[in-house]
Design a protein around this motif. Structure first.
Motif, PDB file in Angstrom:
ATOM      1  N   ILE A  33       0.849  -1.191   0.000  1.00  0.00           N
ATOM      2  CA  ILE A  33       0.000   0.000   0.000  1.00  0.00           C
ATOM      3  C   ILE A  33       0.879   1.234   0.000  1.00  0.00           C
ATOM      4  O   ILE A  33       1.857   1.315   0.756  1.00  0.00           O
ATOM      5  N   ASP A  34       0.559   2.191  -0.857  1.00  0.00           N
ATOM      6  CA  ASP A  34       1.217   3.494  -0.754  1.00  0.00           C
ATOM      7  C   ASP A  34       0.175   4.561  -0.437  1.00  0.00           C
ATOM      8  O   ASP A  34      -1.035   4.324  -0.528  1.00  0.00           O
ATOM      9  N   TYR A  35       0.666   5.717  -0.022  1.00  0.00           N
ATOM     10  CA  TYR A  35      -0.193   6.786   0.468  1.00  0.00           C
ATOM     11  C   TYR A  35       0.166   8.088  -0.230  1.00  0.00           C
ATOM     12  O   TYR A  35       1.328   8.340  -0.542  1.00  0.00           O
ATOM     13  N   GLU A  36      -0.829   8.901  -0.434  1.00  0.00           N
ATOM     14  CA  GLU A  36      -0.606  10.213  -1.024  1.00  0.00           C
ATOM     15  C   GLU A  36      -0.176  11.197   0.063  1.00  0.00           C
ATOM     16  O   GLU A  36      -0.805  11.275   1.122  1.00  0.00           O
ATOM     17  N   ILE A  37       0.895  11.928  -0.210  1.00  0.00           N
ATOM     18  CA  ILE A  37       1.346  12.989   0.691  1.00  0.00           C
ATOM     19  C   ILE A  37       1.127  14.311  -0.020  1.00  0.00           C
ATOM     20  O   ILE A  37       1.733  14.585  -1.053  1.00  0.00           O
ATOM     21  N   CYS A  38       0.255  15.121   0.530  1.00  0.00           N
ATOM     22  CA  CYS A  38      -0.048  16.432  -0.045  1.00  0.00           C
ATOM     23  C   CYS A  38       0.483  17.506   0.896  1.00  0.00           C
ATOM     24  O   CYS A  38       0.175  17.489   2.092  1.00  0.00           O
ATOM     25  N   PRO A  85       3.821  -7.286  11.939  1.00  0.00           N
ATOM     26  CA  PRO A  85       4.049  -8.483  11.115  1.00  0.00           C
ATOM     27  C   PRO A  85       2.764  -9.106  10.594  1.00  0.00           C
ATOM     28  O   PRO A  85       2.791  -9.904   9.659  1.00  0.00           O
ATOM     29  N   PHE A  86       1.652  -8.732  11.215  1.00  0.00           N
ATOM     30  CA  PHE A  86       0.353  -9.280  10.800  1.00  0.00           C
ATOM     31  C   PHE A  86      -0.474  -8.234  10.055  1.00  0.00           C
ATOM     32  O   PHE A  86      -1.703  -8.345   9.969  1.00  0.00           O
ATOM     33  N   PHE A  87       0.199  -7.234   9.516  1.00  0.00           N
ATOM     34  CA  PHE A  87      -0.510  -6.176   8.783  1.00  0.00           C
ATOM     35  C   PHE A  87      -1.222  -6.772   7.577  1.00  0.00           C
ATOM     36  O   PHE A  87      -0.641  -7.507   6.783  1.00  0.00           O
ATOM     37  N   ASN A  88      -2.502  -6.437   7.455  1.00  0.00           N
ATOM     38  CA  ASN A  88      -3.348  -7.008   6.411  1.00  0.00           C
ATOM     39  C   ASN A  88      -3.763  -5.913   5.441  1.00  0.00           C
ATOM     40  O   ASN A  88      -4.349  -4.903   5.845  1.00  0.00           O
ATOM     41  N   LEU A  89      -3.473  -6.103   4.161  1.00  0.00           N
ATOM     42  CA  LEU A  89      -3.810  -5.103   3.155  1.00  0.00           C
ATOM     43  C   LEU A  89      -5.311  -4.900   3.013  1.00  0.00           C
ATOM     44  O   LEU A  89      -5.750  -3.903   2.435  1.00  0.00           O
ATOM     45  N   ASN A  90      -6.086  -5.830   3.515  1.00  0.00           N
ATOM     46  CA  ASN A  90      -7.540  -5.727   3.406  1.00  0.00           C
ATOM     47  C   ASN A  90      -8.202  -5.311   4.714  1.00  0.00           C
ATOM     48  O   ASN A  90      -9.424  -5.313   4.804  1.00  0.00           O
ATOM     49  N   ASN A  91      -7.380  -4.966   5.708  1.00  0.00           N
ATOM     50  CA  ASN A  91      -7.917  -4.562   6.999  1.00  0.00           C
ATOM     51  C   ASN A  91      -7.979  -3.040   7.058  1.00  0.00           C
ATOM     52  O   ASN A  91      -6.968  -2.363   7.231  1.00  0.00           O
ATOM     53  N   ALA A  92      -9.185  -2.502   6.911  1.00  0.00           N
ATOM     54  CA  ALA A  92      -9.350  -1.049   6.834  1.00  0.00           C
ATOM     55  C   ALA A  92      -8.904  -0.352   8.113  1.00  0.00           C
ATOM     56  O   ALA A  92      -8.319   0.729   8.062  1.00  0.00           O
ATOM     57  N   GLN A  94      -6.557  -1.307  10.320  1.00  0.00           N
ATOM     58  CA  GLN A  94      -5.102  -1.285  10.394  1.00  0.00           C
ATOM     59  C   GLN A  94      -4.514  -0.231   9.458  1.00  0.00           C
ATOM     60  O   GLN A  94      -3.582   0.494   9.824  1.00  0.00           O
ATOM     61  N   ILE A  95      -5.059  -0.126   8.274  1.00  0.00           N
ATOM     62  CA  ILE A  95      -4.558   0.838   7.295  1.00  0.00           C
ATOM     63  C   ILE A  95      -4.810   2.263   7.773  1.00  0.00           C
ATOM     64  O   ILE A  95      -3.936   3.138   7.678  1.00  0.00           O
ATOM     65  N   THR A  96      -6.001   2.502   8.316  1.00  0.00           N
ATOM     66  CA  THR A  96      -6.334   3.839   8.808  1.00  0.00           C
ATOM     67  C   THR A  96      -5.428   4.241   9.958  1.00  0.00           C
ATOM     68  O   THR A  96      -4.940   5.384  10.017  1.00  0.00           O
ATOM     69  N   GLU A  97      -5.178   3.319  10.888  1.00  0.00           N
ATOM     70  CA  GLU A  97      -4.310   3.619  12.027  1.00  0.00           C
ATOM     71  C   GLU A  97      -2.886   3.905  11.571  1.00  0.00           C
ATOM     72  O   GLU A  97      -2.226   4.815  12.078  1.00  0.00           O
ATOM     73  N   ARG A  98      -2.397   3.131  10.612  1.00  0.00           N
ATOM     74  CA  ARG A  98      -1.050   3.380  10.100  1.00  0.00           C
ATOM     75  C   ARG A  98      -0.990   4.738   9.415  1.00  0.00           C
ATOM     76  O   ARG A  98      -0.035   5.497   9.596  1.00  0.00           O
TER      77      ARG A  98
END
Length: 217
Positions: A33-38, A85-92, A94-98
């Motif tokens: 996953i990549d993220y936009e930095i504005c 280590p258990f980061f899931n690309l489909n876990n919304a 986890q992604i939001t917290e990161r």
């Protein structure tokens, strides 16, 4: 005279958003996953006042390591969200917290004059270079300067120095000179709370206001 300088510094604004997570696939088995930095700023530290790039978590790790090495332990750097280590690309969740943790890291980093003097931070926030190219450019081992790399728009990754050099003449963003203070003020006036990133793993269109003001990568 010193009072005028203090007032000028107080009026400087550096706003940075981490938003729009997207799944990128290297092949059938590997994805990230990549993220936009504005970034919007009227600070003297930035010659390019408005920019958008995309970065992944491993690039944030690289940035923090470089900032720590270059600052020679002169200050305590902000922390990144821990590697899971258990980061899931489909876990919304986890992604939001990161994503929130990455934004907090950058918000704290751009408040430090020491870190704002580091070329690696500027290349990370505003160039299209990979980590190896950013490191080489910051060390003066490329034919293009940090300023040229920051101003250049176009490809997500340049495969060689020749690619970047060739694009400098045709893809450079004139930014603050051509767009003028009116656009800068308009960008800086965007309500930050209203621009809080929403989770978007499918890569849908960005908001029109950011597309108009910041351009696209």
């Amino acid at each position: 005279m010193s009072e005028e300088n203090d007032n000028a510094e107080d009026q400087q604004v550096i706003s940075v958003w981490v938003r729009d997570p997207r799944i990128q696939k290297n092949d059938f088995w590997h994805a990230y996953i990549d993220y936009e930095i504005c970034l919007h700023s009227n600070s003297v530290y930035f010659t390019k006042k408005i920019s958008i790039v995309r970065r992944r978590y491993s690039e944030f790790v690289w940035l923090r390591q470089k900032l720590q090495a270059n600052s020679q332990l002169m200050l305590k750097l902000p922390e990144l969200p821990p590697k899971n280590p258990f980061f899931n690309l489909n876990n919304a969740q986890q992604i939001t917290e990161r994503m929130k943790g990455l934004q907090k890291f950058l918000e704290q980093a751009v408040q430090s004059p020491v870190l704002l003097s580091d070329s690696c931070l500027h290349l990370f926030l505003q160039s299209q270079l990979s980590t190896s190219k950013m490191e080489a450019c910051a060390a003066g081992r490329t034919r293009y300067t940090v300023a040229q790399a920051v101003q250049c728009r176009g490809l997500r990754r340049f495969h060689s120095e020749e690619d970047l050099t060739k694009n400098l003449s045709t893809s450079c963003d004139s930014d603050s000179d051509s767009q003028g203070p009116k656009l800068q003020i308009k960008a800086l006036a965007i309500n930050k709370a209203a621009s809080t990133p929403s989770l978007n793993l499918m890569g849908t269109n960005q908001e029109e206001i950011l597309s108009c003001l910041c351009g696209s990568t």
